[in-house]
Each structure stands twice: as structure tokens, then as C-alpha cells.
Enzyme design. Structure first.
Site, PDB file in Angstrom:
ATOM      1  N   VAL A 117       0.834  -1.211   0.000  1.00  0.00           N
ATOM      2  CA  VAL A 117       0.000   0.000   0.000  1.00  0.00           C
ATOM      3  C   VAL A 117       0.871   1.264   0.000  1.00  0.00           C
ATOM      4  CG1 VAL A 117      -1.917   1.196   1.115  1.00  0.00           C
ATOM      5  CG2 VAL A 117      -1.793  -1.292   1.237  1.00  0.00           C
ATOM      6  N   LYS A 143      -6.921  -1.548   9.630  1.00  0.00           N
ATOM      7  CA  LYS A 143      -8.208  -1.872  10.261  1.00  0.00           C
ATOM      8  C   LYS A 143      -8.024  -2.645  11.548  1.00  0.00           C
ATOM      9  CE  LYS A 143      -7.049  -4.775   6.861  1.00  0.00           C
ATOM     10  NZ  LYS A 143      -6.687  -4.701   5.471  1.00  0.00           N
ATOM     11  N   GLY A 167      -5.094  -4.695  -2.780  1.00  0.00           N
ATOM     12  CA  GLY A 167      -4.081  -4.497  -3.821  1.00  0.00           C
ATOM     13  C   GLY A 167      -3.503  -3.093  -3.782  1.00  0.00           C
ATOM     14  N   VAL A 221     -11.268  -0.095   5.053  1.00  0.00           N
ATOM     15  CA  VAL A 221     -12.446  -0.936   4.789  1.00  0.00           C
ATOM     16  C   VAL A 221     -12.700  -0.998   3.283  1.00  0.00           C
ATOM     17  CG1 VAL A 221     -14.886  -1.323   5.265  1.00  0.00           C
ATOM     18  CG2 VAL A 221     -13.456  -0.217   6.994  1.00  0.00           C
ATOM     19  N   LYS A 225     -13.031  -4.982   9.784  1.00  0.00           N
ATOM     20  CA  LYS A 225     -13.691  -3.979   8.923  1.00  0.00           C
ATOM     21  C   LYS A 225     -15.173  -3.828   9.304  1.00  0.00           C
ATOM     22  CE  LYS A 225     -10.595  -5.203   5.122  1.00  0.00           C
ATOM     23  NZ  LYS A 225     -10.380  -6.225   4.087  1.00  0.00           N
TER      24      LYS A 225
HETATM   25  P1  NDP Z   1       3.431  -4.744   3.590  1.00  0.00           P
HETATM   26  O1  NDP Z   1       3.895  -5.845   4.454  1.00  0.00           O
HETATM   27  O2  NDP Z   1       3.475  -4.905   2.122  1.00  0.00           O
HETATM   28  O3  NDP Z   1       4.281  -3.425   3.949  1.00  0.00           O
HETATM   29  C1  NDP Z   1       4.601  -3.047   5.250  1.00  0.00           C
HETATM   30  C2  NDP Z   1       5.637  -1.939   5.208  1.00  0.00           C
HETATM   31  O4  NDP Z   1       5.852  -1.471   6.523  1.00  0.00           O
HETATM   32  C3  NDP Z   1       7.003  -2.390   4.673  1.00  0.00           C
HETATM   33  O5  NDP Z   1       7.526  -1.356   3.848  1.00  0.00           O
HETATM   34  C4  NDP Z   1       7.845  -2.514   5.948  1.00  0.00           C
HETATM   35  O6  NDP Z   1       9.211  -2.195   5.726  1.00  0.00           O
HETATM   36  C5  NDP Z   1       7.231  -1.420   6.797  1.00  0.00           C
HETATM   37  N1  NDP Z   1       7.427  -1.645   8.221  1.00  0.00           N
HETATM   38  C6  NDP Z   1       7.037  -2.702   8.971  1.00  0.00           C
HETATM   39  N2  NDP Z   1       7.365  -2.508  10.261  1.00  0.00           N
HETATM   40  C7  NDP Z   1       7.959  -1.306  10.323  1.00  0.00           C
HETATM   41  C8  NDP Z   1       8.526  -0.537  11.368  1.00  0.00           C
HETATM   42  N3  NDP Z   1       8.538  -0.961  12.633  1.00  0.00           N
HETATM   43  N4  NDP Z   1       9.087   0.654  11.080  1.00  0.00           N
HETATM   44  C9  NDP Z   1       9.081   1.115   9.804  1.00  0.00           C
HETATM   45  N5  NDP Z   1       8.564   0.434   8.768  1.00  0.00           N
HETATM   46  C10 NDP Z   1       8.007  -0.751   9.021  1.00  0.00           C
HETATM   47  O7  NDP Z   1       1.957  -4.366   4.072  1.00  0.00           O
HETATM   48  P2  NDP Z   1       0.754  -3.795   3.209  1.00  0.00           P
HETATM   49  O8  NDP Z   1       1.205  -2.620   2.446  1.00  0.00           O
HETATM   50  O9  NDP Z   1       0.069  -4.903   2.490  1.00  0.00           O
HETATM   51  O10 NDP Z   1      -0.266  -3.352   4.366  1.00  0.00           O
HETATM   52  C11 NDP Z   1      -0.085  -2.159   5.077  1.00  0.00           C
HETATM   53  C12 NDP Z   1      -1.375  -1.851   5.831  1.00  0.00           C
HETATM   54  O11 NDP Z   1      -2.421  -1.672   4.890  1.00  0.00           O
HETATM   55  C13 NDP Z   1      -1.838  -2.959   6.773  1.00  0.00           C
HETATM   56  O12 NDP Z   1      -2.456  -2.372   7.889  1.00  0.00           O
HETATM   57  C14 NDP Z   1      -2.887  -3.700   5.942  1.00  0.00           C
HETATM   58  O13 NDP Z   1      -3.842  -4.353   6.728  1.00  0.00           O
HETATM   59  C15 NDP Z   1      -3.504  -2.544   5.202  1.00  0.00           C
HETATM   60  N6  NDP Z   1      -4.192  -2.852   3.961  1.00  0.00           N
HETATM   61  C16 NDP Z   1      -3.568  -3.630   3.013  1.00  0.00           C
HETATM   62  C17 NDP Z   1      -4.185  -3.867   1.811  1.00  0.00           C
HETATM   63  C18 NDP Z   1      -3.546  -4.693   0.747  1.00  0.00           C
HETATM   64  O14 NDP Z   1      -4.190  -4.936  -0.282  1.00  0.00           O
HETATM   65  N7  NDP Z   1      -2.310  -5.142   0.916  1.00  0.00           N
HETATM   66  C19 NDP Z   1      -5.499  -3.293   1.510  1.00  0.00           C
HETATM   67  C20 NDP Z   1      -6.061  -2.492   2.575  1.00  0.00           C
HETATM   68  C21 NDP Z   1      -5.414  -2.289   3.754  1.00  0.00           C
HETATM   69  P3  NDP Z   1      10.232  -3.244   5.009  1.00  0.00           P
HETATM   70  O15 NDP Z   1       9.699  -3.423   3.619  1.00  0.00           O
HETATM   71  O16 NDP Z   1      11.517  -2.533   5.037  1.00  0.00           O
HETATM   72  O17 NDP Z   1      10.153  -4.493   5.833  1.00  0.00           O
HETATM   73  N1  HSE Z   2      -6.120  -8.710   3.270  1.00  0.00           N
HETATM   74  C1  HSE Z   2      -7.151  -7.783   2.939  1.00  0.00           C
HETATM   75  C2  HSE Z   2      -8.103  -8.447   1.977  1.00  0.00           C
HETATM   76  C3  HSE Z   2      -6.569  -6.546   2.328  1.00  0.00           C
HETATM   77  O1  HSE Z   2      -7.774  -9.504   1.412  1.00  0.00           O
HETATM   78  O2  HSE Z   2      -9.200  -7.923   1.785  1.00  0.00           O
HETATM   79  C4  HSE Z   2      -7.581  -5.449   2.107  1.00  0.00           C
HETATM   80  O3  HSE Z   2      -8.048  -4.949   3.317  1.00  0.00           O
END
Ligand code: NDP
Ligand code: HSE
Length: 434
Positions: free
Chosen positions: A14, A105, A302, A132, A205
Site C-alpha cells: 500500500v 483496520k 491491492g 475498509v 472492517k
Molecule cells: P506490507 O507488508 O506490504 O508493507 C509493510 C511496510 O511497513 C514495509 O515497507 C515494511 O518495511 C514497513 N514496516 C514494517 N514494520 C515497520 C517498522 N517498525 N518501522 C518502519 N517500517 C516498518 O503491508 P501492506 O502494504 O500490504 O499493508 C499495510 C497496511 O495496509 C496494513 O495495515 C494492511 O492491513 C492494510 N491494507 C492492506 C491492503 C492490501 O491490499 N495489501 C489493503 C487495505 C489495507 P520493510 O519493507 O523494510 O520491511
Molecule cells: N487482506 C485484505 C483483503 C486486504 O484480502 O481484503 C484489504 O483490506
């Protein structure tokens, strides 16, 4: 006008999408927001990886506190996920006077009441459209677009990973494990995918949706949660034959005695729009007393669909940050001093229809005994099928009319104790979404 300065926590699926959308559409976004919105600082764990992606375009750090303490940063975007350190970082950013945008969430479902109270006391906004249903603007729809209504119920497919798994299993015969691995590869799944498959993510959510629909505090611990991991492919196929599709639904309903708050697989008649939502798509139905039923559909997970919601929140905060905090849209859509204490109903008090499947001895009187037992517990049979399954056994499937879950629990316990019953009873709920 000076650009709005954003500090980003996380550059994963994200976070990376947010960087891309904000960079690619910078001019269009500035025309809408009235000023540029620039990411000026990013914290990640692995700075080298982020540097390889972004070069020297932005200040990078492996210390998240560098972002939340940076006096230049106006908005902190939390995209690292999980409870800690996200909670501590968000609360520190709020106490430093920064607005928050988050897609987390899990954090809000568990600590939303604390975080929203801290933000209100500090006069800052916490925006969470991406938390959500990914790219669908469902929070804006409920909090603002439907604000005239008494919301009656909300029901939806709000987890992309499980919908993708169920779609692939049904349409392409893919195994559960292969479909989950593919959902992970595509970036849909949570860091811990059991949150997806066990219904926890959908419940996070749904908890937020219920609070915004009915003006109750966030109460994740009271949600009833069942996932799809124990769903049998036999039931997916049988549901299909009976004219239904099985979907993992989040359902919240306002009843006179309380609020239903439940996530579980459910049979949906296949002529309903929700039954035809496939892959990682999400869809949410909201029914209000004035507007009637409404439907919102789009990509629920995504990189860029979720970033679309994150950036929309950044534009909202940019437009509203100079407004009097008392005149902004309240975090949960209702004024904090006007929240309701309507109870969340235990699952035993839920009222819906049921699919009950069991294996019995194929002998005279069995059906009559089962029908009597159900009738004694006020459970009315809508339809049934019986098929021989070899070895003098038969499979029976009952579709019931609406019944109280507690009565169905009792019926199942009594049925399973009968001598002619050979299996456990498989119980799935049916949602007609009428
Ligand atoms: P990812 O695992 O892809 O990314 C997490 C990021 O956070 C990485 O860049 C990681 O760094 C960084 N990170 C983790 N811990 C730390 C820390 N302590 N300090 C600094 N940076 C940190 O997660 P997503 O992008 O998939 O998800 C992010 C959020 O969005 C979550 O809350 C998820 O539930 C929510 N979300 C995700 C969706 C999806 O489709 N993926 C959709 C809707 C919501 P590094 O890469 O260096 O490890
Ligand atoms: N893991 C979540 C899903 C990401 O599959 O819907 C979006 O919130």
C-alpha cells in the site's frame, strides 16, 4: 501555497502504491486539493531496499520516530500494519499535532476508541478510508452520503483474499492452498493470512462499519467470527446445485433489541448481485430507511486500489485541516457525545435461515423424526433434498425458514445424538439479502 508535507510509515504494497499514485497524479491531485501534497520523509525497516526503489527522491529512515517527530510533517500515513509499534507511533504522532491517515483496520478495530478520543482532544483528524473495502469509498458513503438515514443493515464481501479463494475453488477447481498462495503473491493477503481465512480481517472492517452505521463504539471483541478454512468443497458444490453461492459475508443489522455483528460463510441466492462478486473484488450493501438498499462495488485489496483511498484521505485532510475541528465530519460519523449504548447481540440471538447437511441411515421414519424435532424447536423447513450415499445411508439437506440461532444450536445437538444419524451436522447460514 506551500505543499502539504506527508510522512510515510511503510513502503510495502500500500505504501508503494501510495507513492506511485501521488507521484503520477500530482498535478491532478493539487488541482483538487488546492495545493501540492508531497511525501517528504519515509520510514521502513530496510532502507537499502527502499533506496533502490526511490533513489534520493525523499528522506529515508529505519526509525519510524523520525517521521512522527519531524516538525515539518503535517500528516503521518501509517501503512506498516499490525498493532505495535503502529499504535504507539500513531498516538505519538497525534500528540505531536499531526493528522493521521491509515489503512490499518486491525489497529482501529482494537484501539479505535482510544485513538479517535486522542485525536479529538488534540483537534486532529484520523482518516481511514483504505481500512475498509480497499478502493471503495464506503466510509465516505456511510458517514456522509447516507447521513440522512437510519441505517438498517450493512452486508458485504469485505475481504478480497477469501473471495478470491472461494471464486478460484468454485470456478477453476483450484485447491484452497494454491488459491491462498496466489492471493498472497498478488499482494491481497495480510502479513498473517490466517487473519484473512479465519474471518478476522473482515470482522475488523465490519466492526468499523457497524460503528459508523449505528453510532456505537468500536467493539471488535463482541463480533462473531467464522472463516472459510473448514468449509468443505462438497458444500460449495451442493450450494451451487441448490442455486446459491457461498461467500464470506460481514453482516451487521440494527434490531429493536440490539445489533447483530457477525462474519461467516453464507449461502447467497445466485441471482443476487453479491453472489456474482468474484476474485478480489469487494461489494458492500447498505440499507437505509430513506434510501433503501444501496450497493458499492470495487477492488477491495491491492496496491493502487488501496492507494486510491489513502490519497483520497490525504486530499480530504488537506482541504479540511484549517476547518474548526468541531465542524469536521466526526471520526465515526456521529458526534462523540451522541454515541449509542445499544448492545451487540450474542450469536444465539441472531435470526436467519439455515442450510443443514447430515448423513443418516436410509430407513423408514427418519425424515419424520427429524421434521418433528425441528418443529418442536420452532424451526420450519423451507425445502429439503435426500440422496442415497451408499452403504444404506442417505445425505439429507434441509433449507430452513428464518429461525433463532440458539434454537438451531439445540436442534443440532439433539440431531447429533440420534442413533440413526451418522455424521456431524454441517450448518451454514443463508442470507437472502432482500
Ligand atoms: P506490507 O507488508 O506490504 O508493507 C509493510 C511496510 O511497513 C514495509 O515497507 C515494511 O518495511 C514497513 N514496516 C514494517 N514494520 C515497520 C517498522 N517498525 N518501522 C518502519 N517500517 C516498518 O503491508 P501492506 O502494504 O500490504 O499493508 C499495510 C497496511 O495496509 C496494513 O495495515 C494492511 O492491513 C492494510 N491494507 C492492506 C491492503 C492490501 O491490499 N495489501 C489493503 C487495505 C489495507 P520493510 O519493507 O523494510 O520491511
Ligand atoms: N487482506 C485484505 C483483503 C486486504 O484480502 O481484503 C484489504 O483490506
Amino acid at each position: 501555497m506551500n505543499p502539504m508535507k506527508v510522512g510515510l510509515l511503510g513502503l510495502g504494497v500500500v505504501g508503494g502504491g501510495t507513492w506511485n499514485v501521488l507521484s503520477r497524479n500530482a498535478e491532478e491531485i493539487a488541482r483538487r486539493a488546492g495545493r501540492r501534497i508531497d511525501i517528504t520523509r519515509i520510514a521502513v525497516r530496510d532502507v537499502a531496499k527502499a533506496r533502490a526503489r526511490l533513489g534520493d527522491a525523499v528522506a529515508l529512515s529505519d526509525q519510524a520516530t523520525d517521521v512522527v517527530r519531524d516538525p515539518e510533517v503535517d500528516i503521518v500515513v501509517e501503512l506498516i500494519g499490525g498493532i505495535e509499534p503502529a499504535r504507539t507511533l500513531v498516538l505519538e504522532a497525534i500528540s505531536n499535532g499531526k493528522h493521521i491517515v491509515t489503512a490499518n483496520k486491525a489497529l482501529l478495530a482494537k484501539h479505535g476508541n482510544e485513538i479517535f478520543a486522542a485525536a479529538s482532544a488534540q483537534g486532529v483528524m484520523v482518516a481511514f478510508e483504505a481500512a475498509v473495502a480497499g478502493g471503495i469509498p464506503i466510509i465516505k458513503a456511510i458517514r456522509e452520503g447516507l447521513t440522512a438515514n437510519r441505517i438498517q443493515w450493512v452486508a458485504g464481501i469485505i475481504n478480497g483474499t477469501t473471495n478470491y479463494i472461494l471464486s478460484e475453488m468454485r470456478s477453476r477447481g483450484m485447491s484452497f492452498g494454491d488459491a491462498l498462495a496466489e492471493a498472497q503473491r498478488l499482494g491481497y493477503a495480510e502479513a498473517d493470512p490466517t487473519f484473512d481465512v479465519e474471518g478476522v480481517d473482515a470482522a475488523h472492517k465490519l466492526t468499523l462499519l457497524a460503528s459508523m452505521a449505528f453510532g456505537v463504539p468500536v467493539q471488535f471483541s463482541k463480533a462473531h467470527i467464522e472463516g472459510i478454512s473448514s468449509l468443505a468443497s462438497e458444500d460449495i458444490a451442493l450450494a451451487e446445485r441448490l442455486g446459491y453461492r457461498i461467500k464470506l459475508l460481514g453482516i451487521t443489522k440494527q434490531r429493536p433489541d440490539g445489533i447483530e455483528l457477525r462474519v461467516h460463510p453464507a449461502l447467497v441466492p445466485n441471482d443476487r448481485l453479491l453472489a456474482n462478486v468474484e476474485g478480489a473484488m469487494n461489494a458492500v450493501m447498505v440499507s437505509g430507511d430513506a434510501v433503501g438498499p444501496t450497493l458499492y462495488y470495487g477492488q477491495g485489496a491491492g496496491e493502487e486500489p488501496t492507494a486510491s483511498a489513502v490519497v483520497a484521505d490525504l486530499v480530504d485532510v488537506t482541504r479540511l485541516h484549517t476547518a474548526d475541528p468541531g465542524n469536521r465530519v466526526p471520526h465515526l460519523g456521529f458526534q462523540p457525545d451522541a454515541m449509542s449504548d445499544m448492545p451487540i447481540l450474542p450469536i444465539e440471538q441472531v435470526i436467519t435461515s439455515y442450510y443443514l447437511r447430515l448423513s443418516v441411515d436410509d430407513q423408514p421414519g427418519v425424515l419424520a423424526d427429524l421434521a418433528r424435532l425441528l418443529a418442536d424447536l420452532r424451526i420450519s423447513i423451507g425445502s429439503m433434498i435426500q440422496e442415497p450415499s451408499g452403504d444404506a445411508a442417505a445425505d439429507i439437506i434441509f433449507i430452513t425458514h428464518e429461525a433463532r440461532e440458539g434454537d438451531v444450536d439445540q436442534a443440532i445437538a439433539r440431531i447429533e445424538s440420534l442413533a440413526f444419524v451418522r455424521s456431524k451436522v454441517t450448518r451454514l447460514r443463508i442470507e437472502n439479502l432482500a
